[in-house]
Design an enzyme around this catalytic site. Structure first.
Site, PDB file in Angstrom:
ATOM      1  N   LYS A  76       0.862  -1.192   0.000  1.00 25.78           N
ATOM      2  CA  LYS A  76       0.000   0.000   0.000  1.00 25.78           C
ATOM      3  C   LYS A  76       0.900   1.245   0.000  1.00 25.78           C
ATOM      4  CE  LYS A  76      -3.797   2.003   2.788  1.00 25.78           C
ATOM      5  NZ  LYS A  76      -4.715   1.759   3.916  1.00 25.78           N
ATOM      6  N   SER A 151      -9.653   2.004   2.935  1.00 25.28           N
ATOM      7  CA  SER A 151      -8.704   2.726   2.127  1.00 25.28           C
ATOM      8  C   SER A 151      -7.704   1.851   1.389  1.00 25.28           C
ATOM      9  CB  SER A 151      -7.949   3.723   2.997  1.00 25.28           C
ATOM     10  OG  SER A 151      -7.141   3.049   3.954  1.00 25.28           O
ATOM     11  N   SER A 175      -9.946  -0.493   7.073  1.00 24.15           N
ATOM     12  CA  SER A 175      -9.369  -0.358   5.733  1.00 24.15           C
ATOM     13  C   SER A 175      -8.699  -1.589   5.152  1.00 24.15           C
ATOM     14  CB  SER A 175      -8.370   0.788   5.714  1.00 24.15           C
ATOM     15  OG  SER A 175      -9.070   1.984   5.601  1.00 24.15           O
TER      16      SER A 175
END
Ligand code: GLN
Length: 471
Positions: A76, A151, A175
């Protein structure tokens, strides 16, 4: 399970010389290039990944390769990787090159994982649709008109689309689990402090945890073992061991499982997800587990409490982006003050600015008691109640989200609707417990959804063993 969706299968094939790390990396690189329209990868480390794959192939031949030899992983874009750009999908960090590795990255590399690239996310990990990003919105690989969730939308979508074997995400309020649910993959949020936060770009430090997104439980367990543990660079990290044992060797014991009445009665819950959970409860009972309904009278307080505390922490954490020390600096300034104001106003996106303002407000002298202190008190009540549930029960079963992936754009302009996405996930973050989202496909729904299981602190091993023998 296919070669590229199971590390167990892949490792056997490696040993039998049916595949090499190099050929596997090439396979993923081709798939990534073919899926560019999904906006998942922000950067591909192609040359580096191929060179590393060659080295690891040699190590395998010499018999000295690590536990993750050849596992191809996506990161990420809020996890620091030395010498690589990391932006948290924000203009304010554009061009920022990390000068160090996050502890999780060191641990992956020590065990011979191959990091193939960095993937899209919501800006500073704030969001539930991966629409708050300077890169384009991540499209759900299972239906390109839907969000991938957020997210960690890029991480979940990358695993779902088969662009890597697994990915790391971060979970502050859901997330990892919510995008995993929307994309039909597994997502595990570890106990707070299980995994070092060193090198994770901070959003809300008392909630943030890094965790794995995978195609199966075996891979989640293996990754968790590698990335967890005490780290002198994160004083909140725990030294509690995860005992590694073969997943199949235990976990068959009868368990006590609670489900929360208020979840099932929630009017926002999709009726098909509701009936799936009720059927699953019956099935678990028939397997001899003790499953019972309990009341958790704080459901409606979870989201407000989370948004008061997380925005307060975010407003403090994000004060470091001043246009001087990191990334973006506006040209339209004539003194220090205007440098701060213009760089922050132009560098941060709308949602991040909204949260900084909200967080600054709840911390301001006149309102501190009424909002921040009150939210901290409610957090304690939630933690105490959760601890008391886990004195009686091994797990809490719930939906991960009230519904399947929503259409891109549907909730973007309504922050309250977007915040309510987190209704079932923030509990684990407020109380610090581990929780996993297990992907479910029901033939009456077009898209997958997630079933969430939460356990007591540091009981990840029990949680994963239970999941692998009952789901
Ligand atoms: N959707 C939540 C939020 O926007 C969760 C974010 C996260 O876990 N990073 O705050």
């Amino acid at each position: 399970m296919s070669l590229y969706r199971s590390f167990e299968v892949f490792s056997k094939a490696l040993q039998q010389k049916k595949v090499t790390c190099y050929s596997a990396t090439k396979h993923y690189l081709t798939k990534i290039k073919d899926s560019a329209s999904l906006n998942i990868f922000i950067e591909i480390f192609d040359k580096e990944a191929l060179a590393r794959a060659k080295e690891i192939d040699k190590k395998i031949a010499n018999g000295d390769a690590g536990k993750l030899a050849g596992m191809v992983i996506a990161l990420k874009d809020n996890i620091c990787f030395k010498g690589h750009e990391v932006t948290a999908s924000s203009k304010i960090l554009k061009g920022y090159i990390s000068s160090y590795n996050a502890t999780v990255v060191d641990r992956l590399l020590d065990q011979d994982a191959i990091i193939i690239g960095r993937v899209n996310c919501d800006e500073f990990a704030m969001g539930s649709g991966n629409e708050n990003t300077i890169y384009d919105t991540v499209k759900n690989p299972l239906d390109n008109n839907k969000v991938a969730g957020g997210s960690s939308g890029g991480s979940a979508a990358a695993v779902s689309a088969g662009l890597c074997m697994s990915a790391l995400g971060s979970d502050t309020g859901g997330s990892i689990r919510q995008p995993a649910a929307f994309c039909g993959v597994y997502g595990l949020k570890p106990t707070y402090s299980r995994v070092s936060r060193y090198g994770l770009i901070a959003y809300a430090s008392s909630f943030d945890q890094i965790g794995p997104i995978t195609n199966n439980i075996f891979d989640a367990k293996l990754l968790l073992e590698v990335i967890s543990g005490r780290d002198p660079y994160d004083s909140t990290s725990s030294s509690r061991e995860i005992h590694s044992k073969d997943l199949s060797s235990s976990g068959n014991g009868k368990k006590s499982i609670a489900y929360i009445k208020e979840h099932i009665e929630n009017p926002g819950l999709d009726p098909i997800i509701k009936s799936y959970i009720l059927n699953k409860i019956k099935e678990l009972k028939s397997l001899g587990h003790n499953v019972e309904a309990i009341s958790f009278p704080y459901l409606e307080y979870l989201v407000p409490t989370y948004y008061v505390i997380s925005t307060a922490e975010a407003s403090s954490n994000l004060s470091r982006y001043d246009g001087i020390r990191f990334g973006y600096r506006s040209d339209h300034n004539n003194d220090l003050e205007s440098t701060y104001i213009k760089s922050r106003s132009m560098g941060f996106g709308k949602e991040v600015q909204r949260r900084i303002m909200l967080g600054t407000f709840v911390l301001s002298a006149g309102y501190h008691e009424a909002y921040f202190t009150k939210a901290q008190k409610i957090r304690r009540i939630i933690q105490d109640k959760t601890n008391s549930i886990f004195k009686e029960h091994d797990f809490i079963i719930s939906p991960t989200t009230p519904h399947t992936a929503f259409d891109i754009g549907k909730k973007y302009s309504d922050p309250t609707q977007m915040y309510l996405e987190d209704i079932f996930t923030v509990h684990a973050n407020l109380a610090g417990n581990p929780a996993i989202s297990i992907p479910i496909k029901d033939s009456s729904l077009k898209m997958p959804f997630g079933l969430q299981l939460m356990s007591n602190h540091f009981k990840e091993k029990d949680l994963l063993e239970f999941c692998s023998s009952n789901f």
